[in-house]
Design an enzyme around this catalytic site. Structure first.
Site, short mmCIF file in Angstrom:
data_model
loop_
_atom_site.label_atom_id
_atom_site.label_comp_id
_atom_site.label_asym_id
_atom_site.label_seq_id
_atom_site.Cartn_x
_atom_site.Cartn_y
_atom_site.Cartn_z
N THR A 1 -4.99 -28.59 10.95
CA THR A 1 -3.81 -28.52 11.82
C THR A 1 -4.20 -28.13 13.25
OG1 THR A 1 -2.79 -27.48 9.87
CG2 THR A 1 -1.34 -28.00 11.68
N ARG B 1 -1.42 -23.07 10.09
CA ARG B 1 0.04 -23.09 10.08
C ARG B 1 0.63 -21.71 9.91
NH1 ARG B 1 2.01 -27.64 5.88
NH2 ARG B 1 0.30 -29.10 6.13
N LYS C 1 -9.56 -38.65 9.46
CA LYS C 1 -8.50 -38.25 8.54
C LYS C 1 -7.39 -39.29 8.68
CE LYS C 1 -5.17 -34.59 7.53
NZ LYS C 1 -5.06 -33.16 7.29
N GLU D 1 -10.29 -26.69 3.79
CA GLU D 1 -9.58 -26.80 5.08
C GLU D 1 -8.44 -25.79 5.08
OE1 GLU D 1 -8.03 -30.76 5.91
OE2 GLU D 1 -6.46 -29.92 7.20
#
Ligand SMILES: O=C(O)C(=O)C[C@H](O)[C@H](O)COP(=O)(O)O
Length: 223
Positions: free
Chosen positions: A79, A55, A139, A51
């Site tokens: 994100t 960011r 998640k 993943e």
């Protein structure tokens, strides 16, 4: 009837992907040139699912390079916090998407996304809503701050069909406690990709950490 049957037929399941390894490394790439050697180290260590968090400025390019150049890597974008990001992730070659939480509008956009999504949640109601929409693996974030193993054990009573990838505050010391739960498909974490090792170009360390993580045992059965 299982809540997960709701709209499930329309959504690609994240289960086969997330089941591939006990740990999903959560990666922050600051320098694009680190992306490929980092991903190679993770794959060599036995963690194919990666993943890449959106960011940093180079995150999407990192996804693109890993997808194109690293054999065996299954790279996704993390994100994802607004629907406007989804198209760019698909275009970069992301194989799956991950969000830290899920607004109604994001859930709607995910439900139309052609690749699997691990939608983020932190409460029983959020998890139930996402399961109702057909998301098969959620998640659970931020796992430790939101009740951790005790939370997951508590909701497994009334909601035994929910499956999770807990992330946030998990490391080698507590990962086995999560992986011992039947509702946990895998755990996510940044501990296998320490920022100082990446900065130093120490991908051997990343490979060793990945190897240890890949050897963790889990209780969940998928089939
Ligand atoms: O960026 C995102 O989308 C997130 O949801 C946050 C990450 O998953 C966590 O920051 C990882 O947690 P740690 O393993 O405690 O570092």
């Amino acid at each position: 009837m299982s809540l997960t049957r709701g709209l499930a037929s329309r959504l690609p399941s994240a289960l086969p992907l997330v089941a591939k390894a006990p740990v999903v490394p959560v990666v922050v790439i600051e320098r694009l040139e680190d992306a490929v050697p980092l991903a190679r180290a993770l794959v060599e260590g036995g963690l194919p699912l990666i993943e890449v968090t959106l960011r940093t400025a180079v995150a999407l390019e990192a996804v693109r390079h890993i997808a194109a150049e690293v054999e065996g890597a299954i790279v996704g974008a993390g994100t994802v916090v607004e629907r406007a990001q989804i198209e760019a992730c698909l275009e970069a070659g992301a194989t799956f998407l991950v969000s830290p939480g899920t607004t109604p509008s994001l859930a709607e956009a995910f439900a139309e996304t052609p690749i699997p999504v691990m939608a983020g949640c932190a409460t029983a109601s959020e998890a139930m809503r996402l399961a109702e929409l057909g998301f098969e693996v959620l998640k659970f974030f931020p796992a430790e701050a939101s009740g951790g193993v005790a939370f997951l054990k508590s909701i497994a009573g009334p909601l035994p069909h929910l499956r999770f990838c807990p992330t946030g505050g998990i490391g080698p010391a507590n990962a086995p406690d999560y992986l011992a739960l039947p509702s946990v498909v895998a755990v996510g974490g940044s501990w296998v990709v320490p920022a100082d090792a990446i900065r130093a170009g120490d991908f051997g360390k990343v490979r060793d950490l990945a190897k240890a993580a890949a050897g963790l045992k889990r209780a969940a059965r998928f089939g």
